[in-house]
Design a protein around this motif. Sequence first.
Motif, short mmCIF file in Angstrom:
data_model
loop_
_atom_site.label_atom_id
_atom_site.label_comp_id
_atom_site.label_asym_id
_atom_site.label_seq_id
_atom_site.Cartn_x
_atom_site.Cartn_y
_atom_site.Cartn_z
N LEU A 206 0.84 -1.19 0.00
CA LEU A 206 0.00 0.00 0.00
C LEU A 206 0.88 1.24 0.00
O LEU A 206 2.05 1.17 0.40
N PRO A 207 0.35 2.39 -0.44
CA PRO A 207 1.15 3.63 -0.41
C PRO A 207 1.63 3.92 1.01
O PRO A 207 0.89 3.77 1.99
N ARG A 208 2.88 4.32 1.12
CA ARG A 208 3.46 4.60 2.44
C ARG A 208 2.88 5.90 3.00
O ARG A 208 2.64 6.86 2.28
N LYS A 209 2.66 5.90 4.30
CA LYS A 209 2.20 7.10 4.98
C LYS A 209 3.39 7.97 5.36
O LYS A 209 4.44 7.46 5.76
N ARG A 210 3.23 9.28 5.21
CA ARG A 210 4.27 10.17 5.71
C ARG A 210 4.29 10.12 7.24
O ARG A 210 3.24 10.09 7.87
N PRO A 211 5.48 10.09 7.83
CA PRO A 211 5.54 10.06 9.30
C PRO A 211 4.84 11.28 9.90
O PRO A 211 5.05 12.40 9.47
N GLU A 212 3.95 11.04 10.84
CA GLU A 212 3.27 12.12 11.52
C GLU A 212 2.95 11.70 12.94
O GLU A 212 2.94 10.52 13.27
N ARG A 213 2.72 12.69 13.77
CA ARG A 213 2.43 12.40 15.16
C ARG A 213 1.08 11.73 15.29
O ARG A 213 0.09 12.18 14.74
N VAL A 214 1.07 10.61 16.01
CA VAL A 214 -0.17 9.85 16.19
C VAL A 214 -1.03 10.54 17.24
O VAL A 214 -0.60 10.77 18.37
N ARG A 215 -2.24 10.90 16.85
CA ARG A 215 -3.17 11.52 17.78
C ARG A 215 -4.42 10.64 17.87
O ARG A 215 -5.21 10.59 16.94
N ILE A 216 -4.53 9.94 18.95
CA ILE A 216 -5.66 9.04 19.17
C ILE A 216 -6.59 9.65 20.21
O ILE A 216 -6.13 10.10 21.27
N ASP A 217 -7.84 9.67 19.92
CA ASP A 217 -8.84 10.22 20.83
C ASP A 217 -9.17 9.18 21.90
O ASP A 217 -10.22 8.53 21.86
N TYR A 218 -8.26 9.02 22.86
CA TYR A 218 -8.46 8.01 23.89
C TYR A 218 -9.66 8.34 24.78
O TYR A 218 -10.36 7.43 25.24
N GLN A 219 -9.89 9.63 25.04
CA GLN A 219 -11.06 9.99 25.86
C GLN A 219 -12.35 9.56 25.18
O GLN A 219 -13.24 8.99 25.83
#
Length: 507
Positions: A206-219
């Motif tokens: 699959l196309p590679r993702k550019r590295p970026e900060r992972v932001r997960i909505d844990y709340q």
Amino acid sequence: MAQKPAREARSAHRRGTAPADAARQPSVRITMIGVMLALLLAMIENTVVGTAMPTIVGQIGGMSHLSWVVTAYTLATAVTTPVWGKLGDTLGRRQIFLVSIAVFLAGSALSGTAHSMAVLIAYRIVQGVGAGGLAVTAFAVIGDLVPPRERGTYQSMTAAVVAIGTIGGPLLGGFVTDSLGWRWVFYINVPIGIVAFVWCALCLKLPRKRPERVRIDYQGALLLGVAITAITLVTTWGGEEYAWGSVQIVGLAVSGVAALGAFLWWETRASDPVLPLRLFRVRNVTTSAVLSAVLGAMMFGASTYLPLFQQTVLGVSASNSGFLLLPMMGTLMVVSTIAGRRITRTGTYRSRALVGCGLMAVATYGLSTMGTDTTQLTCSLYMALLGCGMGFLMQMPLLVAQNSVGREDLGVSSAAVTMFRTIGGSLGVAVFGALLNRAITNGMHGAATGQLSTSDLAGLTDSLRVRYLESITSGIDTIYMCATAIALLGLAAMWWTREEQLRGAGE
């Protein structure tokens, strides 16, 4: 003559089957083998324990918690699905897919070692966490590789896998339980999962993702998990473990509603919500989510409780009760394949979905009329009709939702529809289990039959055995009358769906 290929290319482009896409189809098909194999593992574990449960209960006890072996799995899948979808959008679906396979295999290996119902349920939660990643990432990968117009054909493959997993699970569970023992119902996933892991590691490009900060909505994920869990506990424990007006049930209901309200409030303010509410402003996304929940409840309910009726009331073995589900599985696979090809050819879907919902309503009403004198032929005819109805609908919710949003929302829309299917299955199994337990309790008038296996029936007196079989039948009838109402809800949702031409490769 030189202009003929150009005209054919333009015509193919308008149909969504341009030569450029055709050129890459062999590699897509090869890749799909590994993806479908991993998806099969997630789907089959929803139902594979159904035919093994009488044996499991006979060996480790826990009849009152029977439904939680399935519910815990589907609940964990539902709660973690949005998180997996967001991780796939952020880090890349290939890496997340491989991680989810590994988590699923760990849960499978642990489940086979369980020596109590509580421990088995805990390990099934681990399995469910991995399955959440398998399901949503597999569907999103299809969206990455194939345009909407062509997905009708490819998602008929998905529908076949879901059918094999959902309806074939009891068949495999019964055969493995009779031949190798119930623990191998879980151990058998390990070698198959290893093959899927290696295949996808080598072939899934699959196309590679550019590295970026992972932001997960844990709340948001936590609030959603609390809401789903509380509501499921209310439907499972209400009137059984605790009275409906008890402090425990009222407290859970209030907690569930409060958590759901807090989740909706938070998602409107989160910078990167786990489930963007703006998706549900699109009518077809909302109706697809409702239809997906309906389909989940129908699939899990049918495959979980029909084997119980066949083993207990009709007196068939665990493996034979799995074989007797073949009418449903066979018609589902045939109809879903034909419907998928028709969708690819015409680009339309609404009329077929309406027919599918209608057939499900008729079939479940027929199943609600079964009694202790019902023949296997009658039961099989209703099951075949139910399979036809589900076959029209298997690929529909995801296909409609993905076609209604842009590529940037492909992952979250897939996660939303997948989550509602697992929520529908989780709540469906919990509600159906509560209805069955209540029917047994009321029918037996306090007689101690809480952990009967099918072999124990021979030890009952004639009057007690007849009463027990009538109680099981009454519970099954109530389950499928409730399923009829759910099928009609799906019919209403599909009636409200707007017909939109499916996009081709050039759109």
